[in-house]
Structures are given as C-alpha cells and as structure tokens.
Design a protein around this motif. Structure first.
Motif, short mmCIF file in Angstrom:
data_model
loop_
_atom_site.label_atom_id
_atom_site.label_comp_id
_atom_site.label_asym_id
_atom_site.label_seq_id
_atom_site.Cartn_x
_atom_site.Cartn_y
_atom_site.Cartn_z
N ALA A 85 12.34 -10.09 -1.66
CA ALA A 85 11.48 -11.33 -1.44
C ALA A 85 11.30 -12.89 -1.30
CB ALA A 85 10.05 -11.21 -2.86
N ALA B 11 5.91 -14.25 0.61
CA ALA B 11 4.55 -15.14 0.63
C ALA B 11 5.11 -16.51 0.38
CB ALA B 11 5.15 -14.57 -0.90
N ASN C 1 -1.98 -16.04 -1.45
CA ASN C 1 -1.15 -15.81 -0.46
C ASN C 1 -0.80 -16.03 0.83
OD1 ASN C 1 1.65 -14.80 0.75
ND2 ASN C 1 1.58 -13.20 -0.51
N GLY D 298 1.38 -15.76 3.03
CA GLY D 298 2.03 -14.84 3.46
C GLY D 298 2.41 -13.20 3.81
N ASP D 299 2.82 -12.66 3.59
CA ASP D 299 3.04 -10.30 3.00
C ASP D 299 3.51 -11.22 2.56
OD1 ASP D 299 5.72 -10.45 4.12
OD2 ASP D 299 5.50 -10.38 5.93
N GLU D 300 3.63 -9.66 1.21
CA GLU D 300 4.42 -8.91 0.47
C GLU D 300 5.79 -9.27 0.27
OE1 GLU D 300 4.90 -4.06 1.30
OE2 GLU D 300 3.49 -5.02 0.00
N ASN D 301 6.41 -9.13 1.17
CA ASN D 301 7.92 -9.85 1.07
C ASN D 301 8.12 -10.94 1.76
OD1 ASN D 301 8.52 -6.57 1.10
ND2 ASN D 301 8.27 -6.53 2.70
#
Length: 647
Positions: free
Chosen positions: A219, A246, A239, A241-244
């Motif tokens: 990540a 951020a 956040n 962005g996304d989980e990968n």
C-alpha cells in the motif's frame, strides 16, 4: 462564587492578584458551587494537569477525632479546566454535623481545605482557606443526608486517583526479558497500573494458526489537502484514495484561543546623569533604572543607555539597553502657499449645482485643506461631504472642482487654504524644483488586506492630508470616518497605516497627500514608499518541486505557510523545518528577505543547495494576478530556521 488563591503566596487574592483579607461565607443547608482559580506568583493561571482526583471538606477545627461539617468527593468536583488552574467544588452544608456545630452561631470561624491527587494516588495539591460559617433563622424544610463512613470516603478519592493511572502492558518471550512493544517470538504478557504498579502474573499470548494467503500489494500513503478549521469544529482525517493508494486529507482544528494579556507597564527610569555617575547608584534595590545620554555632534546622534539593577547586591547591573536617536539634515525655510480668494459661485451647468473651479499648475503636489466663507462673525470653515458645506472635490488635469451643498449659508466671498505642494516654480511633482513631499501613489489593496501603509521614516513629522482615488471624473477625495472612504489613519513607528472602508467604489490607483516636514534638497531623496497586500513565509513539502520559484496558488493554502499583512517585521522564527522541504518567503515589491546564519547574522539564501537552481533571492513570480518576489532554499537537513524580512 469565584475564589482566587495564589499558591506561591498561600493567600486569597482578587482577580488582579491583589491580596484579600475577607472570608467567604457558608450557611447551613447551602449547596453552593465554589469556582477556585489557582494562580502562580505572578498572577498567571497555575498548570495543574497532573491532578486527576480531588476531595474537599469544611470544619471548625483540625481534630481528626471529630467529624467534619461537610465534605465533597471527586464526583462533586469539576476538573475539566484544571489545565487553566480552575477547580470547581460543589459544597453541601445540608448535613446534621454542620447543624450540630453551627446551630445558634453566626460568623463562626471555619476552614475550607482542598486535596488534589496525581495518578499514583500521591497528594500533589493542598490548600486551606478561612471561611465564616453560620446557622440560619429557619432550618426546617429538608432532611440532612444519611451519614457515610468517613474513612471510606477519603479512601474512595485516593482510589479514584489510582484508577486514573495509565494501564501498562509488557511482553516477553521467556518470562525474564521484558519489553513494552510486542515482538516476533513473544509468548507471554502481563499488565500493571502506572510505572510504580505491581505487575500481574505472566499470561500466555493466544496465537491463531499461521495464515496461508499470498502476499498482498504494497500500500502507498500520501498527504492530500491540509485545511485549518475553527477551534469549535472537530479535527478529521479522510481517505480520498482507496485501500491500496491512500490519500489522506486533513482537517486540523486550530488551537484554543488565548487569553488577553495583561496591560504593559510604561518604561521609566528612576535617575539620570552622565555615564560616569552610574556608580553613585550601585547600592540601589533590584529593579532600579539609571539612564544616561551621550551626544555625538559629528554623527548627529543621541545615544540613551538604560541600566537596570539585577539584584539588591552592590553594583549588580544588567547590560544596558541602548537607544540611538538620529538627527536629519537641517532643512531650508519654506514659504507657504497663500490662500486663494473667491466669490460666491452661481449655478453651474451640472444639474444646477453650484461649483467653482481653478487651476493650480504651479503647485502640482498640493491639495485643499480647508474652504471658508466670510460671515459677520468672521471666517466660517465649511464641513466636507455635507449639504451645508462642501459635498465633493475632484481634481482632474491640474484643475480643482469644488461642489457646494444646497444649504450653505448665504455669503459673498471666501477663501481656499492649501496644504503641502510647495514649489519654487511650476513643474512636475517629481522634478528637481519641487521642495515638498510628493503625493504617494498606491494600488488598490487586495480584498483581504485590512490596510496599506506609507513609510515616513525619512519624513518623521509628516501626516496624511487627503486620500484620493482615480475615477473617470478625476481624483475623488475620500471622506474620513466613513465606510465609503477612509475609516481611520494610524501613525506608528514612522508608518502611516490607512484603513479603507468596505464600501469604497471600485478603483485601481490612488494617491496619499502628505503635509509638513519639507526637505532642503529632496532631489537627493526618493520620498516615501507604500507597501500593501499580504506576504507569506514558512516551508513547503513537495515531491514535484525542484525550485522555490515553482510554487503555485494551491501551495499558498498549506498549513506550514503563514500569511500576514506585508511589512518589515525583522527576525521571524519558522520553527524546526524538516529536511527535504523548501523554505519559502513571498514578499511584495519594497521588501527583501535573508536567512539567519546561526550566529545572529544575515546571509542570502543558497541557490544551489543540493539541487541546482533550487533557491532564489528575489525572483519575481505571479500568483493569481499578484506579483511576489520569492526568497528561499532547499533544506538538506532538519533544523531550527529563522529569516529576516526588511525593506
């Protein structure tokens, strides 16, 4: 009730830290809230953040064998403002013990005491204040609360303090080596309350079976926007962005608004004389101030030396505070512009308004300071911006237009008085023949600027006569004390600060007319300068910039940059600037910046610090239509950073 208590002097005071000899009153059945303000020796609030539990009591004696008249435990005491030295105690005088000792008595001498405990249950605060206790005329109408074991109540407050201690968890792989962070191979853990608490027995750490999944994608985290919010609003991290990958967007709450400071004390000295006479005062008390002045005829300076006694010891002085006063060149005497006589004008051609006009070509820097009319009682000065006086004044192509109000008293003649603008002959206001202050040109200040200022260091006795803006009809004189003109003019430290009203009509340029303080040879002096708008200083962390001149409009909003009205503020401490960032100072024309060399000296910023062309010493950039001169450099290492902002 608000009570103030000085912990260092161990006495009650008022809110101004002056000692009090009066006593608070407490009567049977009362249940008042006493708000205690605990002060340091100088009267500032004491920081009592280490206190986590309190108890209080009131009684007439110090005998442990007798029951106290009333007691307040931790649940009746508010510690929410203990960091500001404030503890609020709810007292309960509705007890049988209070009635038994105070019944039939008035102004009975009693004692109020307060205990404060830290997280280890140790006493970190104790104070005692005299109180006057009293019975009441009609004690009926309520039942005193049931008595509770007193020793148990005291132990309860101490127990609550101990329960507030931090819970500490420790880990070990073999039950012998102990560490505070969980590590690979650890099999046991134990807990204890506080650093001095007794640890529990070792317990096995439950582990599940080893996972069988494949390694996940690494990540990434990067900082997005950083926005300041008011103290009343909550901080937030979202956040974007996304989980990968951020992207953390921060909303950071501003700090708690500070309290107003105390009024300052005017500087004074207790004795004065020659420098050689200071020894005569070596035996004075601490704080005594001796002043001496030294004149230098060649340099035209007067140097004041202020010495202050450091202590009561003989001859123990601080190093002197030195103030140097400079004398300017002797000026030449200047003749005044004579007033101009006029006769009452008839109706003009503009909507029937009465006006008169005249040219003043020989005095291009002049402005009208007053218009008077002749009456039986003498000259009567007409008010500006008034229907019974002068409604408006315009100046266009060297010609003044004066519009009279419709209700001016009848008159036949009058005079116009002028301020400033003295010349030896006709000519432009910037020619060598001009022997007065030229008007100072200025641009319309930015929408968020509260003022602009004129630097009158070279003209210490100058003041503002008029402020005019350029319109299609010519220069328009702005009214004073009006939202449609100039709200106020303040002179401070050789600067004239001009505050414009919010309803001034739109304009691009204007002029400030000054008066007084003529020079013998103004051709050698460029005259006053005007600085307006805002300036920025601080540092920027960026993965895309390779030079401070690449700063963009979005970067101006980061929390590590400070924005203030432009001005020569001297030395500015930027705090601990991280490595890998850019120190940035953005200034309008007329100001320059240097960095501190670490020894109190000033040097230019490094242009090639780690990256070629990464720094700047006055390169011009334009951000959102506003021009700035950029100063700064790339920071190879972290460290305390100071800059100087000067003219």
């Amino acid at each position: 009730m608000h009570l103030y208590y000085n912990l260092a002097l161990q006495c009650r005071t008022d809110s101004f830290n002056c000692r009090l000899n009066t006593f608070p009153h407490l009567r049977y059945k009362e249940q008042p809230l006493w708000v205690l303000h605990l002060l340091q020796e100088d009267g500032s609030p004491a920081d009592l953040t280490g206190i986590v539990s309190c108890r209080a009591a009131v009684d007439v004696d110090l005998l442990s064998s007798t029951k106290v008249m009333c007691r307040s435990l931790n649940q009746d005491i508010d510690l929410s403002a203990v960091g500001d030295g404030v503890i609020a105690v709810r007292l309960n005088a509705n007890t049988a013990d209070f009635l038994a000792k105070a019944d039939g008595k008035e102004n009975l001498n009693g004692k109020f005491e307060l205990w404060g405990y830290d997280s280890d249950g140790a006493v970190s605060l104790y104070l005692r204040v005299g109180v006057l206790l009293s019975a009441v005329v009609d004690p009926e109408g309520g039942t005193p609360p049931t008595a509770v074991d007193e020793d148990a109540l005291i132990r309860e407050s101490e127990l609550e303090a101990r329960l507030a201690r931090q819970l500490i968890i420790e880990y070990s792989s073999d039950g012998a080596e102990v560490h505070s962070m969980l590590q690979s191979g650890d099999k046991f853990y134990r807990v204890r309350h506080g650093q001095n608490g007794v640890p529990s027995e070792w317990q096995s750490i439950p582990y599940g079976p080893a996972g069988t999944g494949s390694a996940g994608k690494a990540a990434t985290i990067r900082i997005g926007s950083v926005v300041d919010v008011e103290y009343e609003d909550a901080s937030e991290v979202a956040n974007g962005g996304d989980e990968n990958a951020a992207v953390l967007n921060f909303r950071l709450r501003c700090g708690k608004p500070g309290k107003d400071g105390k009024d300052g004390v005017s500087f004074h000295y207790d004795a004065s004389g020659e420098l050689s006479e200071r020894g005569a005062y070596d035996g004075e008390v601490k704080g005594f101030v001796f002043a001496a002045i030294v004149n230098d005829a060649e340099k035209r300076t007067a140097s004041w030396y202020f010495y202050k006694k450091r202590s009561n010891d003989f001859g123990d002085w601080y190093e002197p505070l030195v103030k140097v006063e400079y004398s300017g060149k002797d000026g030449a005497n200047a003749a005044l512009i004579p007033p101009m006589n006029f006769t009452a004008p008839t109706s003009g051609v503009l909507d029937g308004e009465r006006y008169l006009y005249f040219a003043l070509a020989d005095y291009p820097a002049a402005w009208i300071s007053g218009v008077v009319i002749d009456t039986d009682k003498g000259e009567q000065q007409l008010p500006f911006f008034h229907d019974q006086g002068i409604r408006n004044i315009y100046k266009k192509d060297g010609v003044f237009y004066i519009y009279f109000g419709s209700n001016v008293p009848p008159f036949e003649s009058g005079r116009i008085y002028f301020a400033q603008g003295l010349t030896t002959s006709g000519g432009s206001s910037t020619g060598s023949a001009v022997t007065s202050l030229a008007p100072v040109e200025f641009d319309a200040p930015a929408a968020d600027a509260a003022y602009f200022y004129v630097d009158c260091t070279r003209f210490p006795h100058a003041t503002v006569v008029n402020v005019a803006i350029d319109t299609e009809d010519g220069e328009l004189l702005l009214p004073y004390y009006s939202e449609y003109g100039v709200r106020k003019v303040i002179k401070k430290n050789s600067r004239l600060y001009v505050y414009l009203g919010d309803s001034v009509e739109p304009f691009s340029t204007g002029r400030v007319y000054l008066t007084q303080m003529f020079l013998a040879d103004p051709a050698d002096d460029p005259g006053p300068t005007v600085i307006s708008g805002n300036m920025y200083y601080g540092y920027i962390a960026s993965d895309t910039m390779t030079s401070v001149v690449q700063i963009d409009v979005e970067s101006l909003g980061v929390s590590t940059l400070t924005s203030v009205p432009a001005g020569a503020v001297g030395k500015v401490d930027l705090g601990n600037v991280p490595a890998g960032t850019f120190t940035v100072v953005l200034l309008p024309a007329g100001l320059t910046a240097y960095k501190d060399d670490g020894f109190g000296g000033k040097v230019a910023f490094e242009v090639d610090n780690g990256i070629a062309g990464s720094g700047a010493n006055g390169t011009t950039v334009t951000l959102d239509g506003v021009k700035y001169n950029v100063f700064g450099e790339f920071n190879l290492v972290a460290g305390e950073t100071c800059v100087y902002i000067e003219e």
